[in-house]
Design a protein around this motif. Structure first.
Motif, short mmCIF file in Angstrom:
data_model
loop_
_atom_site.label_atom_id
_atom_site.label_comp_id
_atom_site.label_asym_id
_atom_site.label_seq_id
_atom_site.Cartn_x
_atom_site.Cartn_y
_atom_site.Cartn_z
N ASP A 141 0.80 -1.22 0.00
CA ASP A 141 0.00 0.00 0.00
C ASP A 141 0.84 1.28 0.00
O ASP A 141 0.30 2.39 0.06
CB ASP A 141 -0.98 0.01 1.18
N GLY A 142 2.17 1.14 -0.04
CA GLY A 142 3.03 2.31 -0.17
C GLY A 142 3.44 2.96 1.12
O GLY A 142 4.18 3.95 1.11
N ARG A 143 3.02 2.42 2.27
CA ARG A 143 3.44 3.01 3.55
C ARG A 143 4.93 2.81 3.78
O ARG A 143 5.58 3.60 4.47
CB ARG A 143 2.65 2.39 4.71
N VAL A 144 5.49 1.74 3.24
CA VAL A 144 6.91 1.42 3.38
C VAL A 144 7.53 1.35 1.99
O VAL A 144 7.00 0.66 1.10
CB VAL A 144 7.10 0.09 4.13
N ALA A 145 8.64 2.05 1.80
CA ALA A 145 9.31 2.06 0.50
C ALA A 145 10.27 0.89 0.35
O ALA A 145 10.37 0.28 -0.72
CB ALA A 145 10.06 3.37 0.30
N LEU A 146 10.98 0.57 1.42
CA LEU A 146 11.97 -0.51 1.41
C LEU A 146 11.90 -1.29 2.70
O LEU A 146 11.56 -0.74 3.76
CB LEU A 146 13.39 0.05 1.24
N GLU A 147 12.24 -2.56 2.62
CA GLU A 147 12.25 -3.42 3.81
C GLU A 147 13.44 -4.36 3.71
O GLU A 147 13.84 -4.76 2.61
CB GLU A 147 10.95 -4.21 3.87
N THR A 148 14.03 -4.69 4.84
CA THR A 148 15.12 -5.66 4.85
C THR A 148 14.71 -6.86 5.69
O THR A 148 13.89 -6.75 6.60
CB THR A 148 16.42 -5.06 5.43
N ALA A 153 8.59 -17.54 2.77
CA ALA A 153 7.97 -18.31 1.68
C ALA A 153 6.60 -17.74 1.32
O ALA A 153 6.16 -17.86 0.17
CB ALA A 153 7.82 -19.77 2.09
N ASP A 154 5.92 -17.10 2.29
CA ASP A 154 4.59 -16.56 2.03
C ASP A 154 4.59 -15.06 1.78
O ASP A 154 3.56 -14.41 1.85
CB ASP A 154 3.65 -16.87 3.20
N SER A 155 5.76 -14.50 1.47
CA SER A 155 5.81 -13.08 1.11
C SER A 155 5.03 -12.86 -0.19
O SER A 155 4.87 -13.77 -0.99
CB SER A 155 7.25 -12.62 0.92
N GLY A 156 4.56 -11.64 -0.39
CA GLY A 156 3.80 -11.33 -1.60
C GLY A 156 4.56 -11.75 -2.84
O GLY A 156 5.72 -11.35 -3.02
N PRO A 157 3.96 -12.55 -3.74
CA PRO A 157 4.69 -13.05 -4.91
C PRO A 157 5.12 -11.95 -5.87
O PRO A 157 6.02 -12.15 -6.68
CB PRO A 157 3.69 -14.00 -5.57
N GLU A 158 4.46 -10.76 -5.79
CA GLU A 158 4.82 -9.70 -6.72
C GLU A 158 6.00 -8.86 -6.24
O GLU A 158 6.53 -8.02 -6.98
CB GLU A 158 3.61 -8.77 -6.94
N LEU A 159 6.44 -9.06 -5.00
CA LEU A 159 7.49 -8.22 -4.44
C LEU A 159 8.83 -8.45 -5.15
O LEU A 159 9.16 -9.57 -5.53
CB LEU A 159 7.66 -8.50 -2.95
N ARG A 160 9.58 -7.38 -5.31
CA ARG A 160 10.94 -7.48 -5.82
C ARG A 160 11.88 -7.74 -4.65
O ARG A 160 11.66 -7.23 -3.55
CB ARG A 160 11.37 -6.18 -6.51
N THR A 161 12.91 -8.52 -4.87
CA THR A 161 13.89 -8.79 -3.83
C THR A 161 15.30 -8.66 -4.38
O THR A 161 15.55 -8.95 -5.56
CB THR A 161 13.72 -10.21 -3.23
N ARG A 278 5.73 -1.06 -7.72
CA ARG A 278 5.26 0.30 -8.00
C ARG A 278 6.42 1.30 -8.06
O ARG A 278 6.32 2.36 -8.65
CB ARG A 278 4.27 0.75 -6.93
N TRP A 279 7.55 0.91 -7.39
CA TRP A 279 8.70 1.82 -7.32
C TRP A 279 9.71 1.59 -8.43
O TRP A 279 10.71 2.30 -8.51
CB TRP A 279 9.42 1.64 -5.97
N ASP A 280 9.48 0.61 -9.30
CA ASP A 280 10.50 0.25 -10.29
C ASP A 280 10.85 1.42 -11.21
O ASP A 280 12.00 1.56 -11.64
CB ASP A 280 10.03 -0.94 -11.13
N GLY A 281 9.89 2.26 -11.53
CA GLY A 281 10.16 3.36 -12.43
C GLY A 281 10.58 4.64 -11.75
O GLY A 281 10.78 5.66 -12.42
N ASP A 282 10.73 4.61 -10.44
CA ASP A 282 11.09 5.80 -9.67
C ASP A 282 12.61 5.89 -9.54
O ASP A 282 13.24 5.06 -8.88
CB ASP A 282 10.43 5.73 -8.29
N ALA A 283 13.19 6.89 -10.19
CA ALA A 283 14.66 7.02 -10.20
C ALA A 283 15.22 7.24 -8.81
O ALA A 283 16.29 6.73 -8.47
CB ALA A 283 15.07 8.15 -11.13
N ALA A 284 14.52 8.01 -7.98
CA ALA A 284 15.00 8.28 -6.62
C ALA A 284 15.00 7.00 -5.79
O ALA A 284 15.91 6.77 -4.98
CB ALA A 284 14.13 9.35 -5.96
#
Length: 307
Positions: A141-148, A153-161, A278-284
């Protein structure tokens, strides 16, 4: 009522700026007759004549004067939205990014990351949040930009890692504890009194699974919700905690750390960076990911798309 035709906004801007049908037609590369038809549609949409005949020319109506103050900037803003993003200018960048991580990340990497960010983009603020569970909703939902963290195994399948670094579990005791002398066996480890770290929404710790495979079970004197609390108890009590070595480097200062018995066969942990596409195209955002990678990562690790 049908929605208004937003394609008429550039036409309205040209008409109000030029003050004539012919001038607006030349500006937009249209024929005078096509511009006259567009003006008729604008009059019908707004319920106002907009441009009124005065002698041989046209003058704006009061409504047109009001719109003229706003339409230019509105069209420019809309056009900017539909163009590719401008080249990132870090010195002028004003952004606030939220990063979520478990205990140890800020303590070990936070200061260097802030220094790295401030050197290139002094207008960027970092907001660190504790990672209390493995729910990926804040990323979606965009509340968090990055996570470590370790990718579940049950993380969202669409997430980039993107893998940052490999870590391993170590045992930690206070100086003078019996396990601070010599090589520690699986039996000795199981016989000691432990403080366990339990993360909300997670299953048994890796150490419990490894001991169970050898027919052993450790005595848990206490369970806490984070590494800092576990190590605080270890510091002042006859307890042992098993924590990630690199992730808790500064938290373990003054304590004795030892390698876990090889027969437990606990594999290395891969600490990764996670974000929503959603952040893939964001240069910052891409720049910030690079900063995190340089500060605490292994540069040879690449990006993967889960799912």
């Amino acid at each position: 009522m049908s929605p208004p035709d937003l394609n008429l906004l550039p036409t309205l801007d040209a008409l109000l700026a030029e003050g004539s049908v012919a001038g607006a037609a030349r500006r937009l590369g249209l024929s005078p007759s096509a511009m006259s038809r567009a003006l008729a549609r604008l009059r019908a949409a707004t319920g106002d004549p907009l441009l009124v005949r005065a002698g041989r020319g046209l003058v704006p109506s009061p409504r047109a004067v009001e719109l003229r103050e706003r339409i230019g900037s509105l069209v420019q803003e809309a056009e900017a939205m539909l163009r590719p993003a401008r080249r990132l200018r870090l010195k002028q960048l004003q952004r606030r990014f939220t990063l979520r991580s478990r205990e140890g990340f800020v303590e070990n990497f936070g200061a260097r990351l802030l220094q790295r960010v401030a050197a290139e983009a002094p207008g960027v603020q970092l907001h660190f949040l504790p990672k209390l569970d493995k729910d990926s909703a804040p990323l979606r939902d965009g509340r968090v930009a990055l996570e470590t963290g370790v990718v579940a195994a049950d993380s969202g399948p669409e997430l980039r890692t993107q893998a940052l670094f490999r870590d391993r579990l170590v045992g930690v005791v206070r100086p003078g504890h019996p396990l601070s002398r010599g090589r520690v066996t699986a039996e000795q480890l199981a016989a000691a009194r432990h403080v366990a770290v339990a993360l909300q929404g997670s299953g048994p710790e890796a150490i419990d699974t490894a001991l169970a495979a050898l027919g052993l079970q450790r005595e848990q004197a206490a369970t806490v919700g984070g590494f800092a609390a576990a190590l605080a108890l270890v510091r002042d009590a006859e307890l042992v905690a098993c924590v990630p070595e690199r992730h808790t480097g500064s938290l373990r200062a003054g304590l004795h750390s030892f390698a876990l018995p090889a027969e437990l066969q606990i594999g290395a942990l891969t600490i990764s960076l996670l974000w929503h596409p959603r952040w893939d195209g964001d240069a910052a955002h891409r720049w910030l990911r690079g900063c995190v990678q340089e500060v605490c990562g292994d540069s040879e690790q690449g990006c993967t798309h889960r799912g």
